[in-house]
Write an enzyme that holds these catalytic residues in place. Sequence first.
Site, short mmCIF file in Angstrom:
data_model
loop_
_atom_site.label_atom_id
_atom_site.label_comp_id
_atom_site.label_asym_id
_atom_site.label_seq_id
_atom_site.Cartn_x
_atom_site.Cartn_y
_atom_site.Cartn_z
N GLU A 1 -11.48 1.09 -3.01
CA GLU A 1 -10.62 1.44 -1.80
C GLU A 1 -9.50 2.03 -2.19
O GLU A 1 -9.38 2.42 -3.25
CB GLU A 1 -10.42 0.23 -1.01
CG GLU A 1 -9.70 -0.90 -1.73
CD GLU A 1 -9.29 -2.12 -1.06
OE1 GLU A 1 -9.48 -2.49 0.27
OE2 GLU A 1 -8.93 -3.23 -1.79
N ASP B 1 0.90 -1.14 0.03
CA ASP B 1 -0.12 -0.01 -0.05
C ASP B 1 0.69 1.05 0.12
O ASP B 1 0.61 2.16 0.81
CB ASP B 1 -1.00 -0.11 1.27
CG ASP B 1 -1.82 -1.14 1.45
OD1 ASP B 1 -2.16 -1.85 0.33
OD2 ASP B 1 -1.94 -1.72 2.43
#
Length: 540
Positions: free
Chosen positions: A187, A14
């Site tokens: 997301e 991420d």
Amino acid sequence: MKIQNPVLPGFNADPSMIRVGDTYYIANSTFEWFPGVRLHESKDMVHWNLLPSPLSTTTLLDMKGNPASGGIWAPDLTYADGKFWLIYTDVKITDGPFKDMTNYLTTATDIHGPWTDPIKVNGVGFDASMFHDENGRKYLVQQTWDHREYKHPFNGITLTEFDLDTMHLKPETARNIYNGDDVKLVEGPHLYQINGYYYLFAAEGGTVFTHQEIVARSKTLDELSFEGEPDGPFITNMDTPDFYLQKQGHGALTSTPGGEWYYASLVARPWNHVNESSHDPRGWSTLGRETSIQKVEWDDAGWPRVVGGHGGQVEVEAPKDAILTDAPKDHSQHDDFSQSTLDLNWNTLRQPFTPKLGTVGNGSLKLVGQQSLSSTFDVSFVARRWQAFNFDAETEVSFDPFSYQQMAGLANFYNDKHYSWIFITNDDKKGRVIEVAQNDNNTYTSYLKDNAIPVPADAKSVWFRVQARKESYTYQYSFDGKTWETVPVTLDAAILSDDYVLQTSGGFFTGAFVGLVAVDYAGYEQVATFDHFDYQELPD
């Protein structure tokens, strides 16, 4: 000069990449591992150096009891108003209808800290990021969680204005700006202002082999005003099953001083057993979700495109104005524990390294025996990432257990349900012995049992070594550090992979670690002393 992907090997998921002046920074998720948020810096996007983690105190991060793969999800690093802004999420539940979480904000004028005490922002959804509008306003952009069983749990991307006077959100301004497309699971949003448009980058498809990154844009920040990129997705490996890089998506965009554009995203490098199809199963990602960087160009209609196609490239042209820097050629590590603080490569589970866990310095690491590796509370485990498929890791340990409930040694670990170790313990008849055991989805197996290897009475210490060779790994022991014996147990490395853990759990977001552990669940706090640790990477 070429960027070689992955640029951050091993569990570095991420990525949030930014540039400040001529320096690039990447912040990565750390989940249940302490300290929270992994930071790297670079001048050329090729060589990256590890920095101290910002969430290094329990004031900033309290994860005691957090489930595996809870904790720090998708931190967002930005720079504005002369300081770094870090938004981070502490997730307390990973399975089930709810995702109880809190989003926090901390800031610092220097990337090395100190970081301010955290401000609680909200708990609407995870993967929150801060957007600094050119007009001076600031907004929180986030995935939105919906627990209702008759709705999809990923309820679009919410934008909420942040009040600089009160340093809190204005909940009355919240609106859904984008619902994603039919792939769902939208997301990881990041918002950018480029050439008169607001560009929204977001991940979809779940952080597995169907993962992808999409781009949408709008002239305004009005509700549901964003339209998706034609001929998308922006990046994905869903339709490139034979490519070296997989699962790309969920990342951040940045520009160079010379006006070039690059995108950092998570990536995985799965492998298959020799008797498996490379397509089904798609593979086993023991190194977890890593970080890749792809070059981006803009088409005539003003949409970003990954150079080389949406599958990305292993080798990418570095920025033309890069300042060549130096960094280790691999991530091998030798630690003689001469310093009074742990090396930056070391991590602990959920809690900081304090005298409750142990002490370091003067040539040894002393760990106080606490709860087992299956606990989510008090665990004396100091570990580092697997950052290569092939490596040897070695240590020397002194330990004098008087109960089978006391164990200390060398462990390879994914989470509290998936790990193995070689350790010294006590046998009722033999005294000190060496055992090898594995926990496979909470099925615990002791491999040696009554054949546990006796430790000679005059042996002050025992050397342990693990030899990892991509698909499998084995343990060895020595009583003099020179003559080694291999324990006749070959363990499947796939059990320490995201993809294996995913079969039974929603918490599959980290990667394999190797490290040093002391257990005394009898509660007598028996201490183990480790003389050194050596991790040496080998060619693939």
